[in-house]
Design an enzyme around this catalytic site. Structure first.
Site, PDB file in Angstrom:
ATOM      1  N   ASP A   1      58.607 -24.440  12.555  1.00 42.23           N
ATOM      2  CA  ASP A   1      58.444 -24.926  13.927  1.00 42.23           C
ATOM      3  C   ASP A   1      59.340 -26.144  14.102  1.00 42.23           C
ATOM      4  O   ASP A   1      59.345 -27.050  13.260  1.00 42.23           O
ATOM      5  CB  ASP A   1      56.991 -25.309  14.217  1.00 42.23           C
ATOM      6  CG  ASP A   1      56.796 -25.696  15.668  1.00 42.23           C
ATOM      7  OD1 ASP A   1      57.005 -24.827  16.540  1.00 42.23           O
ATOM      8  OD2 ASP A   1      56.439 -26.859  15.938  1.00 42.23           O
TER       9      ASP A   1
ATOM     10  N   ASP B   1       9.177   4.955  10.457  1.00 38.43           N
ATOM     11  CA  ASP B   1       8.721   3.707   9.845  1.00 38.43           C
ATOM     12  C   ASP B   1       7.337   3.344  10.377  1.00 38.43           C
ATOM     13  O   ASP B   1       6.821   3.977  11.313  1.00 38.43           O
ATOM     14  CB  ASP B   1       9.714   2.572  10.120  1.00 38.43           C
ATOM     15  CG  ASP B   1       9.786   1.580   8.956  1.00 38.43           C
ATOM     16  OD1 ASP B   1       8.740   1.335   8.330  1.00 38.43           O
ATOM     17  OD2 ASP B   1      10.879   1.053   8.688  1.00 38.43           O
TER      18      ASP B   1
ATOM     19  N   GLY C   1       4.989   6.199  11.468  1.00 40.70           N
ATOM     20  CA  GLY C   1       4.323   6.876  10.360  1.00 40.70           C
ATOM     21  C   GLY C   1       4.507   6.136   9.051  1.00 40.70           C
ATOM     22  O   GLY C   1       5.312   5.206   8.954  1.00 40.70           O
ATOM     23  N   ASP C   2       3.767   6.556   8.053  1.00 41.34           N
ATOM     24  CA  ASP C   2       3.813   5.984   6.707  1.00 41.34           C
ATOM     25  C   ASP C   2       4.335   7.064   5.767  1.00 41.34           C
ATOM     26  O   ASP C   2       3.667   8.083   5.562  1.00 41.34           O
ATOM     27  CB  ASP C   2       2.410   5.528   6.292  1.00 41.34           C
ATOM     28  CG  ASP C   2       2.400   4.815   4.945  1.00 41.34           C
ATOM     29  OD1 ASP C   2       3.309   5.071   4.128  1.00 41.34           O
ATOM     30  OD2 ASP C   2       1.476   4.026   4.698  1.00 41.34           O
ATOM     31  N   PHE C   3       5.519   6.876   5.184  1.00 38.92           N
ATOM     32  CA  PHE C   3       6.097   7.958   4.380  1.00 38.92           C
ATOM     33  C   PHE C   3       5.345   8.201   3.072  1.00 38.92           C
ATOM     34  O   PHE C   3       5.609   9.184   2.379  1.00 38.92           O
ATOM     35  CB  PHE C   3       7.604   7.782   4.147  1.00 38.92           C
ATOM     36  CG  PHE C   3       8.035   6.449   3.578  1.00 38.92           C
ATOM     37  CD1 PHE C   3       7.535   5.974   2.381  1.00 38.92           C
ATOM     38  CD2 PHE C   3       8.978   5.682   4.245  1.00 38.92           C
ATOM     39  CE1 PHE C   3       7.952   4.768   1.849  1.00 38.92           C
ATOM     40  CE2 PHE C   3       9.407   4.460   3.724  1.00 38.92           C
ATOM     41  CZ  PHE C   3       8.889   4.004   2.518  1.00 38.92           C
TER      42      PHE C   3
ATOM     43  N   ARG D   1      17.536   1.348   0.319  1.00 37.76           N
ATOM     44  CA  ARG D   1      16.862   0.168  -0.232  1.00 37.76           C
ATOM     45  C   ARG D   1      15.357   0.384  -0.363  1.00 37.76           C
ATOM     46  O   ARG D   1      14.555  -0.499  -0.069  1.00 37.76           O
ATOM     47  CB  ARG D   1      17.138  -1.056   0.652  1.00 37.76           C
ATOM     48  CG  ARG D   1      18.580  -1.509   0.648  1.00 37.76           C
ATOM     49  CD  ARG D   1      18.823  -2.634   1.642  1.00 37.76           C
ATOM     50  NE  ARG D   1      17.975  -3.798   1.348  1.00 37.76           N
ATOM     51  CZ  ARG D   1      18.294  -4.775   0.516  1.00 37.76           C
ATOM     52  NH1 ARG D   1      19.460  -4.731  -0.120  1.00 37.76           N
ATOM     53  NH2 ARG D   1      17.486  -5.794   0.319  1.00 37.76           N
TER      54      ARG D   1
END
Length: 647
Positions: free
Chosen positions: A121, A514, A540-542, A557
């Site tokens: 510059d 979930d 729901g609950d897997f 995860r």
């Protein structure tokens, strides 16, 4: 005439002395100039980039035989001149920002890492005022009138940026800078002559509004210093600087001077600041370290670096640099946490270059504490510092600013507020072999989930959301899933991975499955757009409920956190829900076979009910539940990917 001289000079520099038209004095002069040619030849075979569109700089460098690419910088020259103590500092910083912008753009956008980038510059100064390129004809006339009959200075700031791309594809740069000053005096010129010169159009793209190498030469009474510096590039100083890199003085002649005013970081040895001064007091060359000099500089320029200790018996033993870094690792983490908590990176993105006192005032905190924190962030590569002012790096703008698409801010805050306290009690957890989280957050997890507005639940969701935003693309593209029509993300939380899937695969629909209290808190994370309609949420609950039908089930995860009993329950349900030919996609950190991956092993110290696994163990686990054709992809991102087919 000048063009003809340049052509002759170029011919001679390339080694052709057969032209009889060249006089002996000219031949002698150019032969002396050729002493610099071996320095230029050191750049042969390297990818050299000139970060400037100036035809004058291109001519100067071309005429000494340098081969280079031209990539004009997009950096907007908007630096606050009042922040610089001297004009040369402003010119150097502008040149530096031009070159670094090109380096980052070529690396990120074009996937090219040049070896060397040259930035420059040039400015004109008169009575402490900086004169750059005129904005219009009247501005050009005003500049020339101010310099009429007076002496002014021409400063060129030049940087040489040495670039390297690491295995993780991060760009690392080494910046060497210098400046040159030339004194120029204008003759006493009539208004008519100045007007005619402005009307020629020549002033409009030149600092100070004139070009000494063309018609503007008529305005000049004398110069003191480098002529080419006034043209736009101090070639002589540039070649000297290259010579210092490739032909350094013998070690015995180097005198090391400690400057007490230069701060240093006691134990981060990779962030040492190295300064060197040229032979004159008006011009200094500075090296700004962002990578190890030994990895970039020519062999002859590699200085001896003390890396060992001497025992009383005279034996040399290695200095424990890795151990020192480990000892200071927690300090670096906490510095990052605090800077994020104070939203330092947000302030700097909004306001640009700021001094420590400006940041402190914005946050109503101490100036001395703020300055120390900001300097630590500079040493860690999170900020850049320019003449007592700070700005974000590209890394910080991408991952640490709260409103960035790939911001990790929420995860960092989760680490600070929850994981940091867990690991404070690591000694007790190791002794007892129990989870760090027992008796703290997760002990009350069920109670917290009952309160859908609890801050801790939202922090946890935000943290997981930010992780998937960064790693999601790597997971969904690890394998070709284009044949899949429906997917179910078990424990899919905010749906970040589901949205990444539907954006990548136009024919795919995804169900996020979930807990009810989790899904009550995810509305604020949902994007807008047509793709979003292909993502649905089912409560729901897997572990207990029937799973929605799908061609592909996803566990991200989840497995590493499950006890053997819960793992059996979950994988049995997934296996039973899969039809032959259906897929299971697992996203986890996959240990290497020798268990050398520190991230996964450090995570295992949280002492959860589950465990981290290597590829072989994941294959064995999934085969046990009827899955075959198991593929593992180490993504190089936060999470790796595993794809299996139900037999």
């Amino acid at each position: 005439m000048l063009r003809g001289c340049r052509k002759v000079l170029h011919t001679l520099l390339l080694g052709d002395f057969s032209d009889k038209r060249i006089s002996e004095p000219a031949r002698s002069l150019v032969q002396r100039a050729m002493l610099l040619n071996p320095v230029i030849s050191k750049l042969a075979g390297k990818r050299v980039v000139l970060a400037s569109g100036s035809p004058r700089r291109q001519d100067i460098l071309t005429n000494v035989g340098l081969r280079f690419e031209v990539v004009p910088s997009w950096f907007k020259e908007t630096l606050d001149k009042s922040m610089f103590a001297a004009p040369n500092e402003y010119a150097i910083e502008t040149a530096k920002q031009k070159a670094l912008e090109v380096a980052r753009r070529m690396h990120l956008k074009h996937r090219i890492t040049p070896d060397i980038i040259i930035g420059a510059d040039t400015i004109v100064t008169l009575e402490d005022s900086i004169l750059e390129k005129p904005v219009d004809k009247q501005d050009a006339y005003n500049m020339l009138s101010r310099m009429n009959g007076k002496e002014h200075s021409v400063f060129s700031g030049v940087v040489i940026v040495l670039c390297r791309s690491e295995k993780d594809n991060e760009l690392e740069t080494e910046v060497i800078d210098f400046y040159e000053e030339t004194k120029v005096k204008f003759a006493d010129l009539s208004e008519e002559l100045l007007r005619e010169y402005v009307d020629s159009g020549e002033p409009m793209d030149k600092a100070g509004g004139y070009g000494i190498q063309a018609l503007g030469g008529m305005l000049v009474e004398y110069i003191r210093g480098d002529f080419l510096n006034v043209v736009g590039f101090p070639l002589n100083h540039f070649c000297k600087k290259l010579a210092e890199l490739y032909y350094p003085p013998p070690k015995c002649t180097i005198q090391r001077v400690k400057h007490d005013s230069i701060p240093y970081v006691e134990t981060f040895e990779d962030f040492n600041d190295v300064e060197s001064e040229s032979s004159t007091h008006t011009q200094c060359a500075k090296v700004t370290n962002t990578l190890d000099m030994n990895d970039v500089l020519p062999p002859a320029a590699k200085a001896h670096r003390g890396s060992g200790l001497t025992t009383p018996c005279g034996d040399r033993i290695a200095f424990p640099s890795k151990m020192i870094k480990l000892l200071d690792g927690f300090k670096a983490s906490k510095a990052l946490f605090v800077a994020c908590k104070l939203k330092v990176f947000d302030i700097l993105k909004e306001r640009g270059l700021l001094r420590a006192m400006d940041v402190a005032k914005k946050r109503n905190i101490s100036v001395s504490g703020t300055e120390r924190l900001l300097d630590a962030c500079v040493a860690l590569g999170l900020l850049e510092k320019t003449h007592q002012a700070y700005s974000n790096t590209d890394l910080s703008n991408t991952y640490l600013v709260t409103d960035s698409k790939y911001s990790l801010h929420d995860y960092i805050m989760y680490c600070n507020d929850h994981l940091w306290p867990f690991f404070t009690n690591l000694d007790s957890a190791v002794k007892e072999g129990t989870t760090l989280q027992r008796g703290t957050f997760w002990k009350n997890h069920e109670h917290l989930l009952q309160d859908s507005h609890n801050l801790l639940v939202k922090q946890h969701l935000s943290a997981m959301h930010s992780i998937i935003k960064v790693t999601g693309r790597a997971i969904v593209t690890a394998f070709d899933l284009s044949q899949v029509k429906s997917a179910c993300d078990l424990g899919g939380c905010t749906g970040a991975l589901a949205h990444e899937l539907v954006q990548t695969y136009p024919n795919l629909k995804v169900t996020v499955f979930d807990l009810p209290d989790v899904l009550e808190n995810v509305s604020s994370f949902q994007p807008v757009g047509q793709c979003a309609t292909r993502v649905t949420f089912t409560k729901g609950d897997f572990f207990k409920d029937n799973l929605p039908e799908a061609d592909l089930y996803i566990l991200s995860r989840v497995l590493h956190d499950c006890s053997d009993e819960k793992l059996h329950t979950l994988l049995t349900k997934v296996s039973d829900s899969c039809k032959p030919g259906n897929f299971l996609l697992v996203a986890e950190i996959v240990l290497d076979e020798e268990k050398r991956n520190p991230r996964a092993l450090l995570q295992s110290l949280s002492m959860t009910e589950g465990k981290q696994r290597n590829g072989s163990k994941y294959k064995h686990l999934l085969q046990k539940y009827g899955f075959t054709n198991i593929q593992i992809k180490i993504t190089g991102n936060i999470l790796d990917a595993i794809l299996a087919i139900k037999g």
